[in-house]
Design an enzyme around this catalytic site. Structure first.
Site, short mmCIF file in Angstrom:
data_model
loop_
_atom_site.label_atom_id
_atom_site.label_comp_id
_atom_site.label_asym_id
_atom_site.label_seq_id
_atom_site.Cartn_x
_atom_site.Cartn_y
_atom_site.Cartn_z
N ASN A 1 65.00 59.70 13.78
CA ASN A 1 64.56 60.19 12.11
C ASN A 1 65.65 60.72 11.40
O ASN A 1 66.73 60.71 11.71
CB ASN A 1 64.85 62.06 13.03
CG ASN A 1 64.60 63.02 11.97
OD1 ASN A 1 64.47 62.63 10.18
ND2 ASN A 1 64.70 64.21 11.41
N GLU B 1 64.09 70.24 21.08
CA GLU B 1 65.63 70.41 20.18
C GLU B 1 66.52 71.72 19.94
O GLU B 1 66.37 72.55 19.55
CB GLU B 1 65.17 70.01 18.59
CG GLU B 1 64.83 68.49 18.38
CD GLU B 1 64.59 67.43 17.32
OE1 GLU B 1 65.25 66.18 17.00
OE2 GLU B 1 64.59 68.37 16.30
N SER C 1 72.19 65.58 19.23
CA SER C 1 72.81 65.28 19.45
C SER C 1 73.23 63.77 20.43
O SER C 1 74.14 63.72 21.16
CB SER C 1 74.53 66.11 19.50
OG SER C 1 74.88 66.83 17.69
#
Length: 254
Positions: free
Chosen positions: A10, A166, A212
């Site tokens: 992304n 996420e 991350s």
């Protein structure tokens, strides 16, 4: 049947034409595991979709970062699912936490988007995840279950959906859910799907982790039995994205 590893990149709201050409050149020149082992999808900003589509290698697919909730029309600034189909873009990311938190997209609104995008023939990376406050309150599974339930109510088939877990507190912060924390939520989501949708959907739906992910932590995360890949943010703009794609071999060597 084994779930094929999935790695999404992304790019968010980043890049110039020159930046995009450099990233695509890097991706085109790299050696990664075959399509049998890993599915790779990159998601540039809307304005670069045609450029990336023209230049990117054919074994990597492209996703838009969002689309409108229904047919196009008088919705200034929005991009419709029909436009993406017309451009030949096969995937779209919906419900990303940045859109939920910064733009106030509700569970129902995201679910409506997912349902409409699927109805137009797009494949969807549907994002769910909790905030730090929600995790510390012990409500992680309640939150992701509610987000997933909303989607479940608007769709009939799960074939063209990848679920992306996420945790909001791990996106762009450098904090990462430990492999055990990621596995715990992924297995919880799979149990929820089994109970409220079907055991077939639970076993076949890919649940990927985002937050991350980088070259240093991807292999350990990939080794978790219910982590079926990644949705990568900042690292997808860097050469280390290739290492993250290669972490798919952790699964294929099981």
């Amino acid at each position: 049947m084994a779930r094929k590893f999935f790695v999404g990149g992304n790019w968010k709201c980043n890049g110039t034409i020159d930046d995009v050409k450099k990233i695509v050149t890097m991706l085109n020149e790299t050696e990664v595991p075959s399509e049998d082992i890993v599915e790779v999808v990159v998601s540039p900003p809307f304005v670069f979709l045609p450029l990336v589509k023209a230049l990117l290698r054919s074994d990597f697919a492209i996703a838009a970062q969002n689309c409108w909730v229904r047919r196009g029309g008088a919705f200034t600034g929005e991009i419709s699912a029909e436009m993406l189909v017309n451009l030949g873009i096969p995937w779209v990311i919906l419900g990303h936490s940045e859109r939920r938190s910064l733009l106030g997209e509700s569970n129902d609104f995201v679910a409506d988007k997912v349902g409409y995008a699927l109805s137009q023939g797009l494949m969807v990376i549907a994002c769910v995840g909790e905030t730090l406050e929600q995790r510390e309150a012990g409500s992680t599974m309640d939150v992701v279950a509610a987000q997933t339930k909303a989607i479940t109510e608007k769709i009939t088939h799960w074939t063209n959906i990848v679920l992306a877990y996420e945790p909001v507190w791990a996106i762009g912060t450098g904090k990462v859910a430990t492999p055990a924390q990621a596995q715990e939520v992924h297995v919880g989501l799979r149990k929820w799907l089994s109970e409220y949708v079907s055991s077939e959907v639970a076993s076949s739906t890919r649940i990927i982790y985002g937050g991350s992910v980088n070259a240093a932590n991807c292999k350990e995360l990939a080794a978790q039995p219910d982590v079926d890949g990644f949705l990568v943010g900042g690292a997808s703009l860097k050469p280390e994205f290739v290492e993250i794609i290669k972490s798919a071999t952790v699964k294929s060597s099981d």
